[in-house]
Design a protein around this motif. Structure first.
Motif, mmCIF file in Angstrom:
data_model
loop_
_atom_site.group_PDB
_atom_site.id
_atom_site.type_symbol
_atom_site.label_atom_id
_atom_site.label_comp_id
_atom_site.label_asym_id
_atom_site.label_seq_id
_atom_site.Cartn_x
_atom_site.Cartn_y
_atom_site.Cartn_z
ATOM 1 N N LEU A 1 46.187 50.585 47.279
ATOM 2 C CA LEU A 1 45.380 50.310 47.442
ATOM 3 C C LEU A 1 44.552 51.021 48.032
ATOM 4 O O LEU A 1 44.373 52.132 48.246
ATOM 5 C CB LEU A 1 46.638 50.432 49.646
ATOM 6 C CG LEU A 1 45.512 50.747 50.704
ATOM 7 C CD1 LEU A 1 45.742 48.455 50.635
ATOM 8 C CD2 LEU A 1 46.670 50.852 52.257
ATOM 9 N N ARG A 2 43.145 50.343 47.743
ATOM 10 C CA ARG A 2 41.186 51.211 47.849
ATOM 11 C C ARG A 2 41.264 51.565 49.605
ATOM 12 O O ARG A 2 40.814 52.734 49.539
ATOM 13 C CB ARG A 2 41.282 50.143 47.120
ATOM 14 C CG ARG A 2 40.859 49.606 45.844
ATOM 15 C CD ARG A 2 39.950 49.173 45.092
ATOM 16 N NE ARG A 2 39.867 48.673 43.816
ATOM 17 C CZ ARG A 2 39.147 48.795 42.950
ATOM 18 N NH1 ARG A 2 38.146 48.159 43.326
ATOM 19 N NH2 ARG A 2 39.483 48.293 41.807
ATOM 20 N N GLU A 3 41.350 50.144 50.396
ATOM 21 C CA GLU A 3 40.912 50.591 51.858
ATOM 22 C C GLU A 3 41.497 50.016 52.599
ATOM 23 O O GLU A 3 41.412 48.301 52.240
ATOM 24 C CB GLU A 3 39.260 50.558 51.498
ATOM 25 C CG GLU A 3 38.313 48.952 51.008
ATOM 26 C CD GLU A 3 36.642 49.556 51.017
ATOM 27 O OE1 GLU A 3 36.730 50.101 51.949
ATOM 28 O OE2 GLU A 3 37.123 47.847 50.275
ATOM 29 N N ILE A 4 41.159 50.021 53.855
ATOM 30 C CA ILE A 4 41.384 48.830 54.880
ATOM 31 C C ILE A 4 40.739 48.867 55.749
ATOM 32 O O ILE A 4 40.457 49.916 56.183
ATOM 33 C CB ILE A 4 43.209 49.804 56.033
ATOM 34 C CG1 ILE A 4 44.212 50.509 54.438
ATOM 35 C CG2 ILE A 4 43.085 48.941 56.867
ATOM 36 C CD1 ILE A 4 44.799 50.465 55.514
ATOM 37 N N ILE A 5 40.104 47.717 55.872
ATOM 38 C CA ILE A 5 39.635 46.888 57.471
ATOM 39 C C ILE A 5 39.664 45.906 58.192
ATOM 40 O O ILE A 5 40.685 44.903 57.326
ATOM 41 C CB ILE A 5 37.527 46.303 56.482
ATOM 42 C CG1 ILE A 5 37.431 47.586 54.995
ATOM 43 C CG2 ILE A 5 37.166 45.902 57.473
ATOM 44 C CD1 ILE A 5 36.352 46.754 54.095
ATOM 45 N N VAL B 1 48.339 54.197 52.845
ATOM 46 C CA VAL B 1 46.935 54.733 53.627
ATOM 47 C C VAL B 1 46.491 54.356 52.094
ATOM 48 O O VAL B 1 46.960 53.856 51.357
ATOM 49 C CB VAL B 1 47.638 56.554 53.115
ATOM 50 C CG1 VAL B 1 47.914 56.994 54.790
ATOM 51 C CG2 VAL B 1 47.570 56.717 52.775
ATOM 52 N N PRO B 2 44.274 54.628 52.437
ATOM 53 C CA PRO B 2 44.184 54.248 51.127
ATOM 54 C C PRO B 2 44.549 55.450 50.037
ATOM 55 O O PRO B 2 44.511 56.657 50.633
ATOM 56 C CB PRO B 2 42.465 54.754 51.247
ATOM 57 C CG PRO B 2 43.133 54.093 53.057
ATOM 58 C CD PRO B 2 44.628 54.185 53.454
ATOM 59 N N GLY B 3 44.867 54.740 48.737
ATOM 60 C CA GLY B 3 43.864 55.273 47.981
ATOM 61 C C GLY B 3 45.787 55.413 47.013
ATOM 62 O O GLY B 3 46.784 55.976 45.921
ATOM 63 N N THR C 1 41.877 40.664 48.833
ATOM 64 C CA THR C 1 41.343 40.609 50.189
ATOM 65 C C THR C 1 42.843 39.812 50.545
ATOM 66 O O THR C 1 43.004 38.623 51.019
ATOM 67 C CB THR C 1 40.465 40.239 50.544
ATOM 68 O OG1 THR C 1 39.239 40.781 49.400
ATOM 69 C CG2 THR C 1 40.007 39.691 52.451
#
Length: 73
Positions: A67-71, A25-27, A4
């Motif tokens: 990159l899995r996700e952006i929060i 971008v995610p993925g 994180t």
């Protein structure tokens, strides 16, 4: 390994930080040196003679990652 990323306080005069540009971008599989995002930091608490009161930083990777996700808060 899951990591994180939290933006640290960049100097004692930092008021706010805004993500200006997201480069990934995610993925997406990312190599070392890949750009993640650009951050604009408001340093307006610094004396007025220190112009401009805004600084731009680019966050880049030092290791291979996916990159899995952006929060963002």
């Amino acid at each position: 390994m899951l990591l994180t990323l939290a933006l640290p306080r960049i100097g004692e005069h930092m008021r706010t930080a805004v993500i200006r540009t997201v480069h990934a971008v995610p993925g997406m599989a990312l190599a070392p040196g890949a750009k993640l995002f650009d951050v604009v930091v408001d340093l307006s608490a610094v004396a007025t003679q220190d112009c401009p009161p805004v600084a731009v930083y680019r966050i880049v990777l030092t290791e291979r990652a996916v990159l899995r996700e952006i929060i963002v808060q």
